[in-house]
Design a protein around this motif. Structure first.
Motif, short mmCIF file in Angstrom:
data_model
loop_
_atom_site.label_atom_id
_atom_site.label_comp_id
_atom_site.label_asym_id
_atom_site.label_seq_id
_atom_site.Cartn_x
_atom_site.Cartn_y
_atom_site.Cartn_z
N ASN A 284 -36.39 -2.88 -30.03
CA ASN A 284 -36.18 -2.80 -28.59
C ASN A 284 -35.35 -1.56 -28.29
O ASN A 284 -34.19 -1.46 -28.69
N MET A 285 -35.97 -0.59 -27.61
CA MET A 285 -35.31 0.68 -27.34
C MET A 285 -34.96 0.78 -25.84
O MET A 285 -35.72 0.32 -24.98
N VAL A 286 -33.84 1.39 -25.56
CA VAL A 286 -33.39 1.58 -24.19
C VAL A 286 -33.44 3.06 -23.86
O VAL A 286 -32.78 3.88 -24.52
N PRO A 287 -34.24 3.47 -22.85
CA PRO A 287 -34.31 4.89 -22.48
C PRO A 287 -33.09 5.31 -21.65
O PRO A 287 -32.68 4.60 -20.72
N VAL A 288 -32.52 6.44 -21.98
CA VAL A 288 -31.36 6.98 -21.28
C VAL A 288 -31.61 8.46 -21.02
O VAL A 288 -32.14 9.17 -21.88
N THR A 289 -31.28 8.93 -19.84
CA THR A 289 -31.46 10.34 -19.50
C THR A 289 -30.09 11.03 -19.43
O THR A 289 -29.20 10.57 -18.72
N VAL A 290 -29.97 12.12 -20.18
CA VAL A 290 -28.73 12.90 -20.21
C VAL A 290 -29.02 14.25 -19.57
O VAL A 290 -29.97 14.94 -19.97
N TYR A 291 -28.20 14.64 -18.59
CA TYR A 291 -28.40 15.89 -17.86
C TYR A 291 -27.42 16.96 -18.35
O TYR A 291 -26.31 16.64 -18.79
N ALA A 292 -27.83 18.18 -18.20
CA ALA A 292 -26.99 19.30 -18.63
C ALA A 292 -25.65 19.30 -17.92
O ALA A 292 -24.63 19.73 -18.48
N ASP A 293 -25.63 18.83 -16.68
CA ASP A 293 -24.39 18.86 -15.90
C ASP A 293 -23.43 17.72 -16.25
O ASP A 293 -22.35 17.60 -15.67
N GLY A 294 -23.84 16.84 -17.19
CA GLY A 294 -22.95 15.78 -17.63
C GLY A 294 -23.31 14.39 -17.15
O GLY A 294 -22.73 13.40 -17.60
N ARG A 295 -24.29 14.27 -16.25
CA ARG A 295 -24.71 12.95 -15.79
C ARG A 295 -25.46 12.22 -16.92
O ARG A 295 -26.20 12.83 -17.67
N VAL A 296 -25.26 10.92 -16.99
CA VAL A 296 -25.97 10.07 -17.94
C VAL A 296 -26.47 8.86 -17.17
O VAL A 296 -25.68 8.11 -16.59
N GLU A 297 -27.81 8.65 -17.14
CA GLU A 297 -28.39 7.61 -16.30
C GLU A 297 -29.31 6.70 -17.11
O GLU A 297 -29.92 7.12 -18.10
N TRP A 298 -29.40 5.43 -16.67
CA TRP A 298 -30.35 4.47 -17.23
C TRP A 298 -30.69 3.45 -16.16
O TRP A 298 -30.05 3.39 -15.09
N GLN A 299 -31.71 2.65 -16.45
CA GLN A 299 -32.11 1.63 -15.50
C GLN A 299 -31.02 0.56 -15.39
O GLN A 299 -30.36 0.20 -16.37
N GLU A 300 -30.85 0.05 -14.19
CA GLU A 300 -29.84 -0.97 -13.95
C GLU A 300 -30.07 -2.17 -14.87
O GLU A 300 -31.20 -2.60 -15.09
#
Length: 418
Positions: free
Chosen positions: A292-308
């Motif tokens: 079971n994998m959880v996708p996470v998006t990391v942005y160059a500006d330092g933001r880190v986002e995932w689904q609620e």
């Protein structure tokens, strides 16, 4: 003309450059004496830094020999704390020669292969105070050694588990490792893989055939071995199954070993008649990707986002900080360095650019994190997989594809034109 002089004039005799180097506790190497040429000194320094034990590795080596040689006469050693009470010399010096030339690989004694030759090790001495230097005693009495191994249970202690890593080595020299090992052990794991699989075509074929116990076996295109890595044991034992010690880590080949003759079908060494796998993934890795994998998006500006609700709220901030630190997000220079390393490792053969070239940095990277790693305090860099990148925030490029993203291929083409 003497034979030696004639051979030297023909370029058949190697160039021999003596050195004496000091190994420091922090893993660095400095010269007491050595060649003046900076490149030659770097060859020696890199060979020693890569192959010698430092930190806990050196401590376990020294304490093990002290006990087995009779140099230790204290109480029975049971715990790691018992062992750590044995003082360890902080100073070590190694003497040897850098041997360059056509026949450098034929040198006698312990030889570390380097570009264009080998580093031959002659002697190692250690010192507590920098005044009195001693060599290790020779261990000669097997019965006494076995008795001491039984008398001190601490010889059975193991170091902390670092992880298991599958190294895929190809006959042409390419090595891929999954998952990513700690950065400070990557080069060492690649070196150990070459030793285990065979560093030359002759060794590659011989080791494969010896493992199969078949002198006529066809030479494989590639081999895979899963290594278990542990921090160095407090007391090194001659009965340990460790294959190599590098810096402060021990490398253990496991039973998970396969090979392929055609690059597609894989066979297990312990059952070569059966097909271990069709395609590119070993069973262990297939199981890894099925988790079971959880996708996470990391942005160059330092933001880190995932689904609620994908990540428990109590772990959210720790994971964000961990991923920022691992990727350099929020720091332009660190982000560029991490993404360049990611691209060059992913597309090692396709990106033909000079070493040290900084590649275009994406604005965001998507990572897949194993769900069961989210509540673990271990660094996430050892578990996440880079899956997609975007250079404009709109178009995502799949890193599982074998095709190089257009932005990188265009950049590489421009570099070649220049």
């Amino acid at each position: 003309m003497g034979e030696a002089k004639r051979r030297k004039q023909l370029g058949l005799m190697p160039t021999v450059l003596p050195f004496e180097a000091q190994l420091h506790t922090d893993g660095t190497v400095s010269f007491v004496r050595g060649p003046d040429d900076a490149r030659q000194r770097r060859l020696i320094e890199d060979a020693l830094t890569l192959t010698q034990a430092f930190g806990a590795g050196w401590e376990g080596e020294y304490r093990g020999v002290q006990v087995l040689s009779g140099g230790y006469r204290g109480n029975r050693l049971v715990t790691a704390e018992d062992v750590q009470a044995i003082p360890v010399p902080p100073l070590r010096r190694v003497t040897g020669e850098l041997v360059l030339g056509k026949n450098a690989a034929d040198v006698d004694g312990v030889a570390l292969e380097v570009e264009g030759g080998a580093v031959r090790l002659r002697d190692q001495r250690h010192s507590l105070d920098g005044e009195r230097w001693e060599a290790f005693p020779t261990l000669r009495d097997p019965q006494r050694i076995m008795r001491l191994l039984e008398d001190h249970p601490a010889f059975k202690l193991q170091g902390e588990l670092i992880g298991q890593f599958t190294a895929e080595g190809w006959a042409q020299g390419r090595i891929d490792i999954t998952p990513d090992p700690p950065e400070d052990l990557l080069e060492a794991l690649e070196d150990v893989t070459r030793l285990w699989h065979g560093a030359t075509p002759e060794q590659w074929a011989d080791i494969h055939r010896e493992t199969l116990d078949d002198t006529q076996a066809e030479v494989p295109q590639a081999r895979r071995t899963t290594f278990e890595l542990r921090r160095a044991a407090p007391l090194q034992s001659p009965l340990s199954e460790v294959f190599a010690i590098r810096r402060d880590a021990e490398f253990f080949p496991t039973e998970h070993q396969t090979y392929t003759l055609d690059g597609e079908t894989w066979h297990a060494y312990d059952n070569p008649g059966a097909v271990a796998e069709e395609g590119n993934l070993m069973p262990e890795l297939a199981e890894f990707f099925d988790m079971n994998m959880v996708p996470v998006t990391v942005y160059a500006d330092g933001r880190v986002e995932w689904q609620e609700d994908d990540i428990p709220a109590e772990h959210a901030e720790r994971i964000r900080e961990d991923l920022r630190e691992s990727t350099g997000a929020g720091n332009a220079e660190a982000w560029a360095e991490w993404t360049t390393r990611m691209f060059t490792e992913t597309f090692a053969e396709e990106l033909d650019v000079p070493e040290g070239t900084k590649l275009p940095a994406p604005v965001a990277v998507r990572l897949d994190l194993p769900a069961d790693a989210l509540t673990d305090d271990s660094p996430l860099a050892q578990t996440f997989i880079e899956s997609e990148v975007t250079f404009d925030g709109q178009q995502w490029r799949d890193l599982y594809d074998e095709e190089v993203p257009e932005e990188l291929s265009a950049f590489a083409a421009g570099q070649q034109e220049n």
